[in-house]
Scaffold this active site. Structure first.
Site, PDB file in Angstrom:
ATOM      1  N   CYS A  62      32.487  46.760  56.394  1.00  0.00           N
ATOM      2  CA  CYS A  62      32.318  45.881  57.543  1.00  0.00           C
ATOM      3  C   CYS A  62      30.844  45.605  57.789  1.00  0.00           C
ATOM      4  CB  CYS A  62      32.933  46.514  58.783  1.00  0.00           C
ATOM      5  SG  CYS A  62      34.682  46.911  58.630  1.00  0.00           S
ATOM      6  N   ARG A  68      29.044  42.180  51.342  1.00  0.00           N
ATOM      7  CA  ARG A  68      29.561  43.533  51.558  1.00  0.00           C
ATOM      8  C   ARG A  68      31.069  43.606  51.347  1.00  0.00           C
ATOM      9  NH1 ARG A  68      26.003  46.856  54.633  1.00  0.00           N
ATOM     10  NH2 ARG A  68      27.755  47.980  55.555  1.00  0.00           N
ATOM     11  N   TRP A 113      36.419  44.523  56.912  1.00  0.00           N
ATOM     12  CA  TRP A 113      37.128  44.933  55.706  1.00  0.00           C
ATOM     13  C   TRP A 113      38.235  45.856  56.169  1.00  0.00           C
ATOM     14  CZ3 TRP A 113      38.228  49.354  52.772  1.00  0.00           C
ATOM     15  CH2 TRP A 113      38.584  49.132  51.435  1.00  0.00           C
ATOM     16  N   ASN A 125      31.694  49.513  62.563  1.00  0.00           N
ATOM     17  CA  ASN A 125      31.823  49.806  61.142  1.00  0.00           C
ATOM     18  C   ASN A 125      32.091  51.296  61.013  1.00  0.00           C
ATOM     19  OD1 ASN A 125      31.723  49.908  58.372  1.00  0.00           O
ATOM     20  ND2 ASN A 125      29.503  49.733  58.222  1.00  0.00           N
ATOM     21  N   GLY A 126      33.115  51.677  60.257  1.00  0.00           N
ATOM     22  CA  GLY A 126      33.451  53.079  60.099  1.00  0.00           C
ATOM     23  C   GLY A 126      34.917  53.308  60.391  1.00  0.00           C
ATOM     24  N   GLU A 145      32.337  51.369  32.127  1.00  0.00           N
ATOM     25  CA  GLU A 145      31.707  50.394  33.019  1.00  0.00           C
ATOM     26  C   GLU A 145      32.172  48.972  32.689  1.00  0.00           C
ATOM     27  OE1 GLU A 145      29.175  48.638  35.911  1.00  0.00           O
ATOM     28  OE2 GLU A 145      30.205  50.560  35.688  1.00  0.00           O
ATOM     29  N   LYS A 148      34.121  46.445  35.242  1.00  0.00           N
ATOM     30  CA  LYS A 148      33.663  45.092  35.549  1.00  0.00           C
ATOM     31  C   LYS A 148      34.786  44.071  35.369  1.00  0.00           C
ATOM     32  CE  LYS A 148      29.695  45.866  36.950  1.00  0.00           C
ATOM     33  NZ  LYS A 148      30.367  46.998  37.577  1.00  0.00           N
ATOM     34  N   GLU A 180      37.277  44.470  38.181  1.00  0.00           N
ATOM     35  CA  GLU A 180      36.751  44.094  39.492  1.00  0.00           C
ATOM     36  C   GLU A 180      36.801  42.592  39.743  1.00  0.00           C
ATOM     37  OE1 GLU A 180      33.283  47.119  40.930  1.00  0.00           O
ATOM     38  OE2 GLU A 180      32.837  45.940  39.153  1.00  0.00           O
ATOM     39  N   HIS A 236      45.577  59.802  20.400  1.00  0.00           N
ATOM     40  CA  HIS A 236      46.210  60.748  21.317  1.00  0.00           C
ATOM     41  C   HIS A 236      46.976  60.041  22.432  1.00  0.00           C
ATOM     42  CE1 HIS A 236      44.288  64.254  19.498  1.00  0.00           C
ATOM     43  NE2 HIS A 236      43.273  63.449  19.286  1.00  0.00           N
ATOM     44  N   LYS A 244      30.996  45.803  48.842  1.00  0.00           N
ATOM     45  CA  LYS A 244      29.765  46.192  48.149  1.00  0.00           C
ATOM     46  C   LYS A 244      29.323  47.589  48.538  1.00  0.00           C
ATOM     47  CE  LYS A 244      26.162  45.444  45.529  1.00  0.00           C
ATOM     48  NZ  LYS A 244      26.308  45.390  44.063  1.00  0.00           N
TER      49      LYS A 244
END
Length: 610
Positions: A2, A27, A75, A100-101, A482, A486, A489, A505, A605
């Site tokens: 947020c 964000r 968010w 926010n939180g 990574e 990406k 995402e 395996h 973010k």
């Protein structure tokens, strides 16, 4: 997560708040809202689901003018994305809050408040906060006192901006666990989750500390610490300009930030080496004494930063000869752990506000002062609370999918390897060689970027696919992780990464003509091994897309193995260079699929809540 913006001024603050929200869009959020006190001390509030543009369009149809106001991008944590769950929240047309939180004891407070007659219009945890403040405001008749009493009832994390129509020129801000900054103007003050939101109106900032409560008016600012004592917090001048977060000529922030990597990697090294020798002062005051004690390393991080830590583990053990463990912060903080007295705890975070990483650091500080943060934001909580700090100097990173922050973390961690290794078996010659190779990296990255058309061409084949596999060996396995992250995402393709030797395996069962494999191979002495793994995939009808060191012979891999050559690079530095084509690849796939590259769905973010 947020985003909060607030302002108290002698001018109309609505345009300031709206621009602040635009600058916080990176964000991640699902709704936005604004509330101001008009000239008659009435609360004007507008909220919309979706982008800030939806809110901006609505404001064009409604006159919202005032000199005191707060705004928010949400968010969703508690309650679906909807207008009723969007901030700001208002209680009894009296108190307005942005938050926010997470208020962890919201359920208990909600039941208590229902019994007291409060009506709830949302599913959010935040609504209990505004009710609690209004409850105390009725008792105390003073907004500051009300906020102080209310936050004492809250369990969890919060950054708050609070105003009331009973006090037309007063904004109260408080933080615990979530970041909040005060912007200092001339006869006006601002609050925000991130200084970048306020750059058009000021470059002077005060960073609130844990438990701080700020009483803000146009002509005064008083900050109280968690004990209720008046404190002075230093005003710091930001070196960022208002256009530092602009896209410029690029279509997306992510592409801009990919192309910024050659220059920011130069910045990471600048002034930290003299005649090829690393200065311990790069890690902060007292670094030499702390580094001399280190006999083991524990790395704690999340997401992309965790992948950087995995690369560092290979480096630290191979080149510095120091045992190293790496763990996801959200796991580390909730299990019983054992730290030896000589273990350096390294926390890695782009924002320095990642909730789980920060919580892990705070718990660890009760056991040791051997702590180092690798971070991109100098005034972040993680940096302020670590004994040593190594800034990555990547500059503002707006795209949710991290690019330049990741590669600068890798270079910074390479510096840690040198700092530890020179106290053991890493010779001055070896250290100087690593430094020289790192200096060459920007030019190698420029060469990779020139291959963008070929990488874009590969992306065509992935626009209709739903799954992919990434493989790598050694230090390139974390880069495969990574790369898969990406792709997930920003293109929403399900992708997993495996050590190439693990295919037999289990994962090889997935191989068919609809399951492509993206492979990366450097000249690390084990290139023959990964070629064998590729042959196993090809033999089962799979298709392989291989980024390979230009020295690697691929003539025997056949037509179903597509190859893009990467400039020759020393094996130790290969993770930095091979990250670049995977970033470009995921970017072009996402563009071709038409997804929101910079603000992918459901992501934020800065992950400032658990």
């Amino acid at each position: 997560m947020c985003g909060i913006v607030g302002a108290v001024a002698e001018r109309n603050v609505t345009p300031i708040l709206l621009e602040g929200l635009r600058r916080l869009e990176y964000r991640g959020y699902d709704s936005a809202g604004i509330a101001v006190l008009d000239k008659d001390a009435c609360i004007s509030r507008v909220r919309r689901v979706g982008k800030v543009k939806e809110l901006s369009d609505a404001l064009e149809q409604t006159e919202v003018i005032g000199t005191l106001g707060v705004a928010h991008t949400r968010w969703a944590t508690h309650g679906e994305p909807s207008e009723k769950n969007a901030h700001p929240h208002v209680c009894n047309q009296s108190v307005v809050i942005v938050h926010n939180g997470i208020i962890e004891n919201h359920s208990e407070l909600r039941e208590q408040q229902k019994n007291e007659g409060f009506n709830f219009t949302s599913q959010t945890d935040t609504e209990v906060a505004v009710h609690q403040i209004e409850h105390y405001l009725k008792q105390e008749g003073d907004l500051l006192s009300a906020v102080r009493l209310a936050v004492a009832d809250f369990e969890g994390a919060y950054a708050l901006g609070v105003m009331s129509n009973s006090e037309k020129n007063r904004l109260i801000a408080s933080r615990r666990g979530s970041p909040l900054v005060i912007g200092v103007g001339i006869g006006e003050y601002f609050i925000a989750s991130d200084a970048a939101a306020l750059l058009p109106v000021t470059r002077r900032f005060i960073y609130l500390e844990e438990g701080d409560i700020a009483d803000i008016r146009t002509n005064s600012l008083v900050i109280y610490d968690e004990n209720g004592e008046v404190v002075d917090r230093e005003i710091k001048e930001s070196g960022l300009s208002a256009d530092a977060t602009a896209k410029g000529v690029y279509r997306h922030y992510m592409l801009k930030e990919i192309y910024e990597q050659p220059s920011v990697l130069i910045d990471v090294l600048e002034g930290r080496f003299i005649d090829g020798k690393l200065l311990d002062t790069a890690f902060g005051i007292g670094a030499e004494k702390i580094l001399d004690q280190v006999k083991a390393v524990q790395i704690i991080a999340c997401g992309t930063s965790y992948h950087a830590g995995l690369v560092a583990r290979y480096w630290i053990e191979a080149m510095a000869g120091v045992p190293c463990r790496v763990e996801v912060a959200s796991e580390y903080r909730y299990r019983k752990t054992v730290l030896t007295d000589d273990t350096l705890v390294v926390t890695i975070s782009q924002s320095g506000e990642t909730a789980d990483t920060l919580a892990a650091l705070r718990a660890i500080k009760e056991q040791t002062n051997l702590t180092l943060s690798v971070c991109n934001v100098p005034e972040s909580s993680l940096v302020r609370e670590s004994e040593l700090k190594l800034m990555t100097r990547a500059g503002p990173e707006i795209g949710v999918a991290s690019t330049k922050a990741f590669t600068t973390q890798l270079v910074a961690l390479l510096m840690l390897v040198v700092a530890l290794g020179k106290r053991r078996d890493l010779t001055d010659g070896d250290a100087k060689f690593l430094f020289q190779q790192a200096q060459v990296m920007p030019s190698l990255i420029e060469q990779v970027l020139q291959n963008k058309d070929a990488i874009d061409k590969w992306a065509e084949a992935f626009t209709e696919l739903d799954n992919a596999i990434f493989i790598g060996r050694g230090t390139l396995f974390p880069i495969a992780l990574e790369g898969a992250l990406k792709l997930k995402e920003i293109s929403y393709i399900h992708a997993d990464a495996y050590p190439a030797g693990e295919l037999k395996h289990g994962p090889i069962a997935l191989i068919d003509q609809d399951m492509p494999t993206i492979a990366i191979a450097s000249m690390d002495g084990f290139e023959g091994k990964i070629k064998s793994n590729i042959q196993e995939i090809l033999a089962r009808g799979g298709e392989v897309y291989l980024f390979a060191d230009e020295r690697l012979d691929v003539s025997d891999l056949g037509e179903n193995c597509h190859v893009i050559k990467i400039p020759a690079v020393e094996a130790e530095l290969a993770p930095i260079l091979f990250a670049i084509p995977l970033q470009l690849f995921s970017y072009f796939v996402a563009v071709r699929k038409g997804t929101d590259v910079d603000q992918p769905r459901n992501l934020a973010k800065s992950v400032t809540v658990e």
